[in-house]
Design a protein around this motif. Structure first.
Motif, PDB file in Angstrom:
ATOM      1  N   ALA A 176       0.817  -1.213   0.000  1.00 52.83           N
ATOM      2  CA  ALA A 176       0.000   0.000   0.000  1.00 52.83           C
ATOM      3  C   ALA A 176       0.853   1.266   0.000  1.00 52.83           C
ATOM      4  O   ALA A 176       0.374   2.346  -0.360  1.00 52.83           O
ATOM      5  CB  ALA A 176      -0.942   0.007   1.204  1.00 52.83           C
ATOM      6  N   LYS A 177       2.135   1.142   0.370  1.00 55.38           N
ATOM      7  CA  LYS A 177       3.026   2.309   0.453  1.00 55.38           C
ATOM      8  C   LYS A 177       3.894   2.484  -0.781  1.00 55.38           C
ATOM      9  O   LYS A 177       4.578   3.487  -0.919  1.00 55.38           O
ATOM     10  CB  LYS A 177       3.966   2.159   1.659  1.00 55.38           C
ATOM     11  N   ILE A 178       3.943   1.467  -1.653  1.00 55.16           N
ATOM     12  CA  ILE A 178       4.900   1.461  -2.765  1.00 55.16           C
ATOM     13  C   ILE A 178       4.312   2.104  -4.017  1.00 55.16           C
ATOM     14  O   ILE A 178       3.218   1.746  -4.447  1.00 55.16           O
ATOM     15  CB  ILE A 178       5.367   0.020  -3.066  1.00 55.16           C
ATOM     16  N   ASN A 179       5.065   3.055  -4.589  1.00 49.98           N
ATOM     17  CA  ASN A 179       4.667   3.719  -5.830  1.00 49.98           C
ATOM     18  C   ASN A 179       5.300   2.988  -7.012  1.00 49.98           C
ATOM     19  O   ASN A 179       6.407   3.294  -7.424  1.00 49.98           O
ATOM     20  CB  ASN A 179       5.123   5.184  -5.851  1.00 49.98           C
ATOM     21  N   ALA A 180       4.582   2.011  -7.525  1.00 45.41           N
ATOM     22  CA  ALA A 180       4.994   1.281  -8.724  1.00 45.41           C
ATOM     23  C   ALA A 180       3.726   0.675  -9.298  1.00 45.41           C
ATOM     24  O   ALA A 180       2.681   0.675  -8.645  1.00 45.41           O
ATOM     25  CB  ALA A 180       6.024   0.199  -8.389  1.00 45.41           C
ATOM     26  N   LYS A 181       3.799   0.192 -10.504  1.00 49.44           N
ATOM     27  CA  LYS A 181       2.623  -0.423 -11.138  1.00 49.44           C
ATOM     28  C   LYS A 181       2.600  -1.931 -10.929  1.00 49.44           C
ATOM     29  O   LYS A 181       1.555  -2.549 -10.874  1.00 49.44           O
ATOM     30  CB  LYS A 181       2.626  -0.131 -12.632  1.00 49.44           C
ATOM     31  N   LEU A 182       3.804  -2.523 -10.854  1.00 48.31           N
ATOM     32  CA  LEU A 182       3.915  -3.966 -10.762  1.00 48.31           C
ATOM     33  C   LEU A 182       5.050  -4.320  -9.810  1.00 48.31           C
ATOM     34  O   LEU A 182       6.125  -3.734  -9.870  1.00 48.31           O
ATOM     35  CB  LEU A 182       4.210  -4.547 -12.151  1.00 48.31           C
ATOM     36  N   CYS A 183       4.778  -5.272  -8.928  1.00 44.45           N
ATOM     37  CA  CYS A 183       5.819  -5.807  -8.057  1.00 44.45           C
ATOM     38  C   CYS A 183       5.861  -7.305  -8.289  1.00 44.45           C
ATOM     39  O   CYS A 183       4.830  -7.982  -8.219  1.00 44.45           O
ATOM     40  CB  CYS A 183       5.508  -5.504  -6.592  1.00 44.45           C
ATOM     41  N   ILE A 184       7.043  -7.805  -8.580  1.00 44.04           N
ATOM     42  CA  ILE A 184       7.192  -9.226  -8.863  1.00 44.04           C
ATOM     43  C   ILE A 184       8.268  -9.811  -7.949  1.00 44.04           C
ATOM     44  O   ILE A 184       9.370  -9.278  -7.855  1.00 44.04           O
ATOM     45  CB  ILE A 184       7.490  -9.457 -10.363  1.00 44.04           C
ATOM     46  N   GLY A 185       7.887 -10.866  -7.228  1.00 42.84           N
ATOM     47  CA  GLY A 185       8.805 -11.528  -6.312  1.00 42.84           C
ATOM     48  C   GLY A 185       9.463 -12.713  -7.004  1.00 42.84           C
ATOM     49  O   GLY A 185       8.775 -13.652  -7.386  1.00 42.84           O
ATOM     50  N   ILE A 186      10.782 -12.652  -7.177  1.00 41.46           N
ATOM     51  CA  ILE A 186      11.475 -13.720  -7.904  1.00 41.46           C
ATOM     52  C   ILE A 186      12.532 -14.422  -7.060  1.00 41.46           C
ATOM     53  O   ILE A 186      13.341 -15.183  -7.580  1.00 41.46           O
ATOM     54  CB  ILE A 186      12.093 -13.201  -9.221  1.00 41.46           C
ATOM     55  N   GLY A 187      12.522 -14.196  -5.749  1.00 41.47           N
ATOM     56  CA  GLY A 187      13.537 -14.803  -4.882  1.00 41.47           C
ATOM     57  C   GLY A 187      13.567 -16.315  -4.953  1.00 41.47           C
ATOM     58  O   GLY A 187      14.628 -16.928  -4.852  1.00 41.47           O
ATOM     59  N   GLY A 188      12.397 -16.931  -5.154  1.00 39.27           N
ATOM     60  CA  GLY A 188      12.331 -18.384  -5.201  1.00 39.27           C
ATOM     61  C   GLY A 188      12.911 -18.997  -6.462  1.00 39.27           C
ATOM     62  O   GLY A 188      13.234 -20.186  -6.493  1.00 39.27           O
ATOM     63  N   ILE A 189      13.069 -18.182  -7.510  1.00 35.82           N
ATOM     64  CA  ILE A 189      13.526 -18.726  -8.798  1.00 35.82           C
ATOM     65  C   ILE A 189      14.765 -18.024  -9.361  1.00 35.82           C
ATOM     66  O   ILE A 189      15.255 -18.402 -10.410  1.00 35.82           O
ATOM     67  CB  ILE A 189      12.386 -18.687  -9.855  1.00 35.82           C
ATOM     68  N   ILE A 190      15.277 -17.037  -8.650  1.00 31.81           N
ATOM     69  CA  ILE A 190      16.376 -16.243  -9.206  1.00 31.81           C
ATOM     70  C   ILE A 190      17.630 -17.087  -9.459  1.00 31.81           C
ATOM     71  O   ILE A 190      18.324 -16.902 -10.457  1.00 31.81           O
ATOM     72  CB  ILE A 190      16.709 -15.011  -8.309  1.00 31.81           C
ATOM     73  N   LYS A 191      17.917 -18.048  -8.577  1.00 32.23           N
ATOM     74  CA  LYS A 191      19.114 -18.869  -8.780  1.00 32.23           C
ATOM     75  C   LYS A 191      19.018 -19.663 -10.080  1.00 32.23           C
ATOM     76  O   LYS A 191      19.969 -19.729 -10.852  1.00 32.23           O
ATOM     77  CB  LYS A 191      19.325 -19.800  -7.577  1.00 32.23           C
ATOM     78  N   LYS A 192      17.852 -20.247 -10.361  1.00 38.79           N
ATOM     79  CA  LYS A 192      17.663 -21.000 -11.603  1.00 38.79           C
ATOM     80  C   LYS A 192      17.807 -20.069 -12.817  1.00 38.79           C
ATOM     81  O   LYS A 192      18.418 -20.412 -13.819  1.00 38.79           O
ATOM     82  CB  LYS A 192      16.283 -21.651 -11.624  1.00 38.79           C
ATOM     83  N   MET A 193      17.245 -18.892 -12.690  1.00 35.63           N
ATOM     84  CA  MET A 193      17.307 -17.923 -13.778  1.00 35.63           C
ATOM     85  C   MET A 193      18.748 -17.524 -14.084  1.00 35.63           C
ATOM     86  O   MET A 193      19.162 -17.498 -15.244  1.00 35.63           O
ATOM     87  CB  MET A 193      16.485 -16.697 -13.352  1.00 35.63           C
ATOM     88  N   LEU A 194      19.513 -17.250 -13.050  1.00 40.46           N
ATOM     89  CA  LEU A 194      20.893 -16.820 -13.248  1.00 40.46           C
ATOM     90  C   LEU A 194      21.793 -17.963 -13.687  1.00 40.46           C
ATOM     91  O   LEU A 194      22.732 -17.751 -14.448  1.00 40.46           O
ATOM     92  CB  LEU A 194      21.430 -16.163 -11.969  1.00 40.46           C
ATOM     93  N   GLU A 195      21.501 -19.186 -13.239  1.00 40.60           N
ATOM     94  CA  GLU A 195      22.267 -20.345 -13.709  1.00 40.60           C
ATOM     95  C   GLU A 195      22.101 -20.514 -15.212  1.00 40.60           C
ATOM     96  O   GLU A 195      23.053 -20.770 -15.941  1.00 40.60           O
ATOM     97  CB  GLU A 195      21.799 -21.627 -12.994  1.00 40.60           C
ATOM     98  N   GLU A 196      20.867 -20.378 -15.678  1.00 44.81           N
ATOM     99  CA  GLU A 196      20.607 -20.508 -17.123  1.00 44.81           C
ATOM    100  C   GLU A 196      21.292 -19.389 -17.888  1.00 44.81           C
ATOM    101  O   GLU A 196      21.851 -19.603 -18.961  1.00 44.81           O
ATOM    102  CB  GLU A 196      19.094 -20.502 -17.399  1.00 44.81           C
TER     103      GLU A 196
END
Length: 199
Positions: A176-196
């Motif tokens: 409710a405090k954040i000024n953005a249009k989209l917030c995406i949480g990628i902590g659970g998959i970031i390692k796989k993404m960076l490995e690729e």
């Protein structure tokens, strides 16, 4: 195609890549913050053990699979469908879809090396996306300061790289405090993404 499938009490979005693209476009024109959580198998198991975490995940506007293995493990037949978002590569798709639209992004995470690699990935593959800043948080940091930094940058997209469930709890507590249009949480998959990406 858009549908929901119940995975251990979580309503997970099964969505075609075309519908995913359309939904991202819609989110980036809304006047409020939209939340996307990309699920890992461990997040599903954590939600089974903690009802409050399950409730937090349910607050996302879109809850999408981040691993094909998760769908297989919970016997979801989406893998038989072609063109369905089934893993972390949806993040690549989103970045590719918006790379020519002058969109901006701010990063918040707990691992400085991961954030630097992600910034390098974006610069090389999606140079049209402008990263306005990055904040590496630690346990003793005042999270209000982080929110103020994000809001000062006023990004289109806030990308969060934290460990779960802290990541989703922080996003929901502060959305409710954040000024953005989209917030995406990628902590659970970031390692796989960076490995690729390294391959």
């Amino acid at each position: 195609m858009e549908a929901k499938v119940n995975i251990m009490g979580l309503d997970v979005d099964l969505i075609s890549t075309d519908a995913f693209t359309a939904r991202i476009e819609e989110y980036l024109t809304n006047d409020y913050l939209n939340l996307i959580f990309i699920l890992s198998t461990s997040m599903v198991y954590d939600s089974m053990e903690h009802e409050s975490y399950k409730e937090t995940l349910a607050k996302a506007h879109m809850l999408i699979p981040g691993e094909e293995a998760m769908l297989t493990e919970f016997h979801v037949d989406a893998l038989r469908e072609t063109g369905i978002v089934t893993n972390f590569r949806c993040m690549y798709q989103m970045l590719n879809d918006i790379k020519d639209e002058n969109k901006t992004m701010y990063l918040v995470g707990v691992d400085e090396a991961e954030m630097k690699q992600f910034m390098k990935l974006c610069k090389e593959r999606f140079p049209g996306i402008k990263i306005l800043g990055a904040y590496c948080v630690s346990e003793d940091i005042n999270m209000e300061l982080v929110v103020n930094e994000v809001n000062g940058a006023n990004p289109d997209i806030l990308t969060v790289f934290m460990n779960s469930p802290e990541q989703e709890n922080w996003i929901v507590e502060n959305c409710a405090k954040i000024n953005a249009k989209l917030c995406i949480g990628i902590g659970g998959i970031i390692k796989k993404m960076l490995e690729e990406y390294k391959e």
